[in-house]
Each structure stands twice: as C-alpha cells, then as structure tokens.
Scaffold this active site. Structure first.
Site, PDB file in Angstrom:
ATOM      1  N   THR A 297     -10.203  35.031  16.346  1.00 46.93           N
ATOM      2  CA  THR A 297      -9.055  35.762  16.902  1.00 46.93           C
ATOM      3  C   THR A 297      -9.542  36.962  17.729  1.00 46.93           C
ATOM      4  OG1 THR A 297      -9.026  37.218  14.985  1.00 46.93           O
ATOM      5  CG2 THR A 297      -7.660  35.215  14.850  1.00 46.93           C
ATOM      6  N   SER A 298      -8.611  37.547  18.492  1.00 44.97           N
ATOM      7  CA  SER A 298      -8.970  38.763  19.252  1.00 44.97           C
ATOM      8  C   SER A 298      -9.443  39.863  18.307  1.00 44.97           C
ATOM      9  CB  SER A 298      -7.763  39.247  20.060  1.00 44.97           C
ATOM     10  OG  SER A 298      -7.530  38.372  21.141  1.00 44.97           O
TER      11      SER A 298
ATOM     12  N   PHE B  23     -15.277  19.931  14.761  1.00 46.82           N
ATOM     13  CA  PHE B  23     -15.953  21.000  14.035  1.00 46.82           C
ATOM     14  C   PHE B  23     -15.064  21.418  12.868  1.00 46.82           C
ATOM     15  CE2 PHE B  23     -16.955  25.695  13.951  1.00 46.82           C
ATOM     16  CZ  PHE B  23     -18.328  25.646  13.885  1.00 46.82           C
TER      17      PHE B  23
ATOM     18  N   GLU C 136     -11.301  29.693  17.552  1.00 50.40           N
ATOM     19  CA  GLU C 136     -12.724  30.071  17.683  1.00 50.40           C
ATOM     20  C   GLU C 136     -12.900  31.595  17.582  1.00 50.40           C
ATOM     21  OE1 GLU C 136     -15.358  27.792  20.011  1.00 50.40           O
ATOM     22  OE2 GLU C 136     -14.175  25.968  19.821  1.00 50.40           O
TER      23      GLU C 136
ATOM     24  N   GLU D 266     -10.589  26.467   6.752  1.00 47.20           N
ATOM     25  CA  GLU D 266      -9.846  25.877   5.626  1.00 47.20           C
ATOM     26  C   GLU D 266      -8.550  26.660   5.457  1.00 47.20           C
ATOM     27  OE1 GLU D 266     -12.445  25.739   2.204  1.00 47.20           O
ATOM     28  OE2 GLU D 266     -13.878  24.439   3.259  1.00 47.20           O
TER      29      GLU D 266
ATOM     30  N   GLY E  53     -10.001  31.386   7.351  1.00 45.23           N
ATOM     31  CA  GLY E  53      -9.866  31.368   8.810  1.00 45.23           C
ATOM     32  C   GLY E  53     -10.872  32.343   9.376  1.00 45.23           C
TER      33      GLY E  53
HETATM   34  C1  LIG Z   1     -15.972  37.857  10.558  1.00 44.33           C
HETATM   35  C2  LIG Z   1     -17.368  37.324  10.733  1.00 44.33           C
HETATM   36  C3  LIG Z   1     -18.012  37.879  11.999  1.00 44.33           C
HETATM   37  C4  LIG Z   1     -18.167  37.796   9.535  1.00 44.33           C
HETATM   38  O1  LIG Z   1     -19.424  37.276   9.577  1.00 44.33           O
HETATM   39  P1  LIG Z   1     -20.422  37.560   8.383  1.00 44.33           P
HETATM   40  O2  LIG Z   1     -20.637  39.046   8.251  1.00 44.33           O
HETATM   41  O3  LIG Z   1     -19.957  36.849   7.163  1.00 44.33           O
HETATM   42  O4  LIG Z   1     -21.728  36.867   8.841  1.00 44.33           O
HETATM   43  P2  LIG Z   1     -23.092  37.496   9.364  1.00 44.33           P
HETATM   44  O5  LIG Z   1     -23.767  38.144   8.197  1.00 44.33           O
HETATM   45  O6  LIG Z   1     -22.878  38.297  10.583  1.00 44.33           O
HETATM   46  O7  LIG Z   1     -23.899  36.209   9.770  1.00 44.33           O
HETATM   47  C5  LIG Z   1     -24.227  35.216   8.781  1.00 44.33           C
HETATM   48  C6  LIG Z   1     -25.467  34.500   9.220  1.00 44.33           C
HETATM   49  O8  LIG Z   1     -25.255  33.917  10.514  1.00 44.33           O
HETATM   50  C7  LIG Z   1     -26.194  34.416  11.466  1.00 44.33           C
HETATM   51  N1  LIG Z   1     -25.507  34.549  12.759  1.00 44.33           N
HETATM   52  C8  LIG Z   1     -24.311  35.111  12.962  1.00 44.33           C
HETATM   53  N2  LIG Z   1     -23.999  35.058  14.263  1.00 44.33           N
HETATM   54  C9  LIG Z   1     -25.057  34.465  14.867  1.00 44.33           C
HETATM   55  C10 LIG Z   1     -25.350  34.136  16.210  1.00 44.33           C
HETATM   56  N3  LIG Z   1     -24.500  34.399  17.183  1.00 44.33           N
HETATM   57  N4  LIG Z   1     -26.532  33.523  16.478  1.00 44.33           N
HETATM   58  C11 LIG Z   1     -27.405  33.248  15.492  1.00 44.33           C
HETATM   59  N5  LIG Z   1     -27.167  33.516  14.195  1.00 44.33           N
HETATM   60  C12 LIG Z   1     -26.025  34.122  13.902  1.00 44.33           C
HETATM   61  C13 LIG Z   1     -26.624  35.763  10.901  1.00 44.33           C
HETATM   62  O9  LIG Z   1     -27.882  36.155  11.378  1.00 44.33           O
HETATM   63  C14 LIG Z   1     -26.667  35.438   9.422  1.00 44.33           C
HETATM   64  O10 LIG Z   1     -27.799  34.645   9.164  1.00 44.33           O
HETATM   65  P3  LIG Z   1     -28.816  35.015   7.983  1.00 44.33           P
HETATM   66  O11 LIG Z   1     -27.969  35.047   6.744  1.00 44.33           O
HETATM   67  O12 LIG Z   1     -29.334  36.360   8.315  1.00 44.33           O
HETATM   68  O13 LIG Z   1     -29.826  33.914   8.000  1.00 44.33           O
HETATM   69  C15 LIG Z   1     -17.402  35.779  10.766  1.00 44.33           C
HETATM   70  O14 LIG Z   1     -16.904  35.289   9.562  1.00 44.33           O
HETATM   71  C16 LIG Z   1     -16.605  35.238  11.916  1.00 44.33           C
HETATM   72  O15 LIG Z   1     -17.103  35.129  13.035  1.00 44.33           O
HETATM   73  N6  LIG Z   1     -15.352  34.844  11.645  1.00 44.33           N
HETATM   74  C17 LIG Z   1     -14.534  34.148  12.584  1.00 44.33           C
HETATM   75  C18 LIG Z   1     -14.673  32.689  12.343  1.00 44.33           C
HETATM   76  C19 LIG Z   1     -14.100  31.872  13.462  1.00 44.33           C
HETATM   77  O16 LIG Z   1     -14.334  32.126  14.629  1.00 44.33           O
HETATM   78  N7  LIG Z   1     -13.388  30.836  13.065  1.00 44.33           N
HETATM   79  C20 LIG Z   1     -12.872  29.913  13.962  1.00 44.33           C
HETATM   80  C21 LIG Z   1     -13.491  28.588  13.642  1.00 44.33           C
HETATM   81  S1  LIG Z   1     -13.267  27.244  14.698  1.00 44.33           S
HETATM   82  C22 LIG Z   1     -11.594  27.066  14.949  1.00 44.33           C
HETATM   83  O17 LIG Z   1     -10.899  27.971  15.174  1.00 44.33           O
HETATM   84  C23 LIG Z   1     -11.023  25.713  15.022  1.00 44.33           C
HETATM   85  C24 LIG Z   1     -10.864  25.318  16.436  1.00 44.33           C
HETATM   86  S2  LIG Z   1     -12.012  24.226  16.791  1.00 44.33           S
HETATM   87  O18 LIG Z   1     -11.732  22.955  16.380  1.00 44.33           O
HETATM   88  O19 LIG Z   1     -13.124  24.727  17.329  1.00 44.33           O
END
Ligand SMILES: CC(C)(COP(=O)(O)OP(=O)(O)OC[C@H]1O[C@@H](n2cnc3c(N)ncnc32)[C@H](O)[C@@H]1OP(=O)(O)O)[C@@H](O)C(=O)NCCC(=O)NCCSC(=O)CCS(=O)O
Length: 383
Positions: A366-367, A124, A364, A128, A132
């Site tokens: 942070t806290s 996934f 996935e 970038e 994060g």
């Molecule tokens: C910090 C954030 C929560 C901020 O989010 P936003 O405010 O930018 O986004 P939203 O406006 O809330 O949502 C945008 C869009 O998505 C839809 N949405 C959101 N959550 C859901 C859900 N659970 N189910 C369905 N839809 C959802 C929402 O309705 C909006 O859609 P529309 O525009 O209305 O159509 C966010 O940026 C965040 O969570 N940040 C943390 C990111 C993260 O967890 N990163 C880790 C990535 S993976 C990793 O760590 C690598 C390890 S691996 O290989 O897995």
C-alpha cells in the site's frame, strides 16, 4: 518523453508494445472487462512477442533487455488495458522473478522457458486473510513428510490465480524462528489440494482474475523448495522491489490512457463557442496532468535504471510506485472532470480507467507501506 534518453532497443520494444496495445488490446478491453476474462489467444500472442519473458534472459527463453524496456512495455500494455497490465506485471516480476533469482538449474530448466514464452502464467501467493501489509505474519504451514512438503492454509488476493500454471507460495516451515521461519515453494497449480476457491468481484481490473486460494494437504516434492529454507521473507520482499516498478509502470499506462482521452475530448468538445481546451481552467488541468505523468515516468525509469544496473533500489521503487499510483488516481479523476457528465458514463472509457487505477495504491504494498519503506531508508541517507 524525449526519445534521446532511450537506446534503440528500448525504443523498439516500446514502439512494438505501443502498436500491439493500440491495435489488439485497447479495442477489446471493455469487452474483456464485461466477460471478466482476457482472451487466451491474446496471451499467447503476447508470449510470442516476448512480452511475458521480459525479466528473463535469452538463455532461459526470455527477452530481457533491461528494466527500462520492461517498464516502457508495461506502460504501453497498461495504456491498452490495465487488467492486462496487471497480468503482465505480476507474471514477469513476481511470477518469473523469484524463480530466476533463487531457482536451481533444474527448477529453471523445468519452468523458465515455458513461463517466459507465455505458455504458462505465474502467480505469487504471499498475502493471507490476516497477513497483508504484515507480510511475515503467515499461517500457511509447510511440513516435510516422507520426502514431500505438505502445504495447508489460505491465500488471498492472488493475481492470475485462476489462469496460472505455476504458483510461488510462501509458507511457515519453522514457526519457532519467526520471520526466519518462512520459506518459498514452487507449486504447479494442477497439484491436488491447490484449490482456487473464488475469483473476487472487484471495483476495477475486472478482466484480471484475483483469487482466494486454499491449500488443502497440497503435496509437492521436496525439491520444490525455492531458495534456502528460512529465506522466504527475503525472497518475497526482494522480488516485490521489481514488482513495484512494474506496478508504477502499470499506473502510468492507465493514467496516460486517461490523459490521451481527455486531451482528445478537450480538443473536440465545444462550449461557449470554442473547444474546451481553449478555456484556461481546462488547459491548466491538462497541463497539470501532463506534468504529473512525466514526473511519475521519470521516477519509474530512474528506479528501473538502478535495478538494471544491479544497484539497490528499494526506496526508489517505492517512490515510483507511491507517486505513480497516487498520480494515476488524480489524472483519471481529472479526465472524468474534463468529460463532464459523459465521463461518468460507461460509454466513455475514462470511468473504467479511474476504477482500474485505484488498486495500484494498494497491491504489491500500500501507499502507507511505500512511505514506511522510503522513510526507513532515510536513516541511511547521508546529509
Ligand atoms: C512492512 C514490511 C516492509 C516489513 O518488513 P520486515 O521488517 O518484516 O522485513 P525486513 O526485516 O525489512 O526484511 C526481511 C528480510 O528480507 C530482506 N529484504 C527485504 N527487502 C529486500 C530487498 N529489497 N532486497 C533484498 N532483500 C530484502 C532483508 O534483508 C531481510 O533479510 P535477512 O533476514 O536479513 O536475511 C514488509 O512486510 C512489507 O514490505 N510489507 C508489504 C507486503 C506487500 O507488499 N504485500 C503485497 C504482496 S503481493 C500482493 O499484493 C498481491 C498482488 S499480486 O498477485 O502480486
């Protein structure tokens, strides 16, 4: 946990995963950590057992029962090796999940059976270097040229990056639309221009490959767009919900392994003429560890039950991940404390559990992000 609350199928999956993890995984975890790699043969065995297709229904070659069975299996595998738990959770939830939920018939036919059978592993690519927690702040660009998408950019912290055959990549297609200008793509990792730049050297989960990836004029067919153009952020965030249940279960598994090791040690180690479990300070520590573990499991299974019922569970998945990951650090730390000086040595596994558990508070989401999501939902909470 009382068996009465599980169906027969859930118990069967849990017991199968437990036996497999204790027989085939746990005895090799320390060697895999040293090698920085998990045996390919073991991954193939997991595929045959259905452990790599747990969110994919049978019609697509998977072994889906429900998210409870999935969480129980991730806990068991992670109790054997947290690194393998990471591979399993990321592959199932955010490797297979987006394709299952947003793929076309042709995309699913091409990829789901091989992914679900473990013959290909998924990764996934969202994060970038500058994006994060701020998931939408992507710089990777996808431009449509002569019927192909051409991707350019850099991805960071990609679990399974070296092992994966399929990457779910998020990129900006319409910069003027901000958050609504992101899209998701299916990128076979043998596509020229998909470059694994390095596998990171990490504090824990060293047998799981976490990679920096460059997309350098990486050209994929137009039909590899996953879901609707502009829906990339929603695709990423909706799948992270299930991903967080998986990481909560992984944290639980690592913590449970630490608890089991501490309990065994406390029964065997004699100081002041009696096993240290008979000293109240140690017994109390174990009682707290056991209670926190069970509380984390209840939160995780509650989120899993909502997810299985198709109900919203963004807050519940975040609560499970937040609590389970912070619990895991506390429990692993107590396990070291109970082992005394031996707990600090590589000869005992608890120091590895402690290192492995730490990342579950970070990846996935942070806290801090989990607390933000839980607090956001309180706005809709009736009192
Ligand atoms: C910090 C954030 C929560 C901020 O989010 P936003 O405010 O930018 O986004 P939203 O406006 O809330 O949502 C945008 C869009 O998505 C839809 N949405 C959101 N959550 C859901 C859900 N659970 N189910 C369905 N839809 C959802 C929402 O309705 C909006 O859609 P529309 O525009 O209305 O159509 C966010 O940026 C965040 O969570 N940040 C943390 C990111 C993260 O967890 N990163 C880790 C990535 S993976 C990793 O760590 C690598 C390890 S691996 O290989 O897995």
């Amino acid at each position: 946990m009382n068996d009465l609350e599980f169906t027969e199928e859930q118990r069967m999956i849990r017991d199968m995963a437990h036996d497999f993890a204790q027989r085939e995984i746990a005895p090799r975890a320390a060697a895999w950590e040293k090698a920085g790699w998990i045996d390919d043969a073991l991954i193939a065995q997991m595929g045959e057992l259905g452990l790599l297709g747990m969110v994919v229904p049978e019609e697509w070659g998977g072994s889906y029962i429900d998210y409870v069975a999935y969480a129980l299996a991730v806990e068991e595998v992670s109790a054997g090796d947290g690194a393998l738990g990471a591979l399993m959770s990321v592959h199932n939830s955010v490797g297979c999940g987006p394709l299952l939920n947003y793929g076309t018939q042709a995309q699913k036919e091409a990829w789901l059976p091989v992914l679900a059978g473990g013959r290909a592993i998924g990764c996934f690519c969202l994060t970038e270097p500058q994006a994060g927690s701020e998931a939408h702040n992507l710089r990777t660009r996808a431009e449509l040229k002569d019927g192909h998408w051409v991707l350019n950019g850099a991805k960071q912290f990609v679990t399974n990056g070296k092992r994966a055959k399929l990457a779910i990549v998020f990129a900006v297609t319409d910069p003027e639309l901000g958050k609504k200008g992101l899209s998701a793509f299916l990128v076979p990792t043998d596509t020229p221009g998909f470059v694994v730049e390095r596998a990171e050297h990490k504090m824990g989960l060293r047998a799981s490959d976490t990679c920096a990836i460059a997309l350098d004029d990486c050209r994929i067919p137009q039909e590899n767009l996953l879901g609707e153009r502009g829906k990339g952020l929603a695709i990423a965030l909706s799948n992270l919900e299930g991903g967080r249940i998986g990481i909560a279960a992984q944290a639980l598994g690592i913590a449970r392994a630490a608890f089991d090791a501490a309990l065994r040690y406390a029964r065997e180690r004699v100081q002041f003429g009696k096993p240290i479990i008979e000293h109240q300070s140690i017994a109390n520590l174990l009682a707290d560890m056991h209670t926190r573990l069970n509380a984390a499991r209840l939160l995780t299974l509650h989120a899993a039950r909502l997810k299985s019922a198709g109900l919203p569970c963004l807050s519940e998945a975040s609560q499970a991940k937040l609590f389970a990951s912070e619990m895991a650090e506390q429990v692993c730390s107590s396990a070291i404390q109970i082992h005394g000086g031996y707990g600090y040595l590589e000869d005992y596994p608890v120091e590895r559990y402690y290192r492995d558990a730490r990342i579950t508070q970070i990846y996935e989401g942070t806290s801090e992000i989990q607390r933000m999501l839980i607090a956001r939902e309180l706005g809709n909470y009736g009192v």
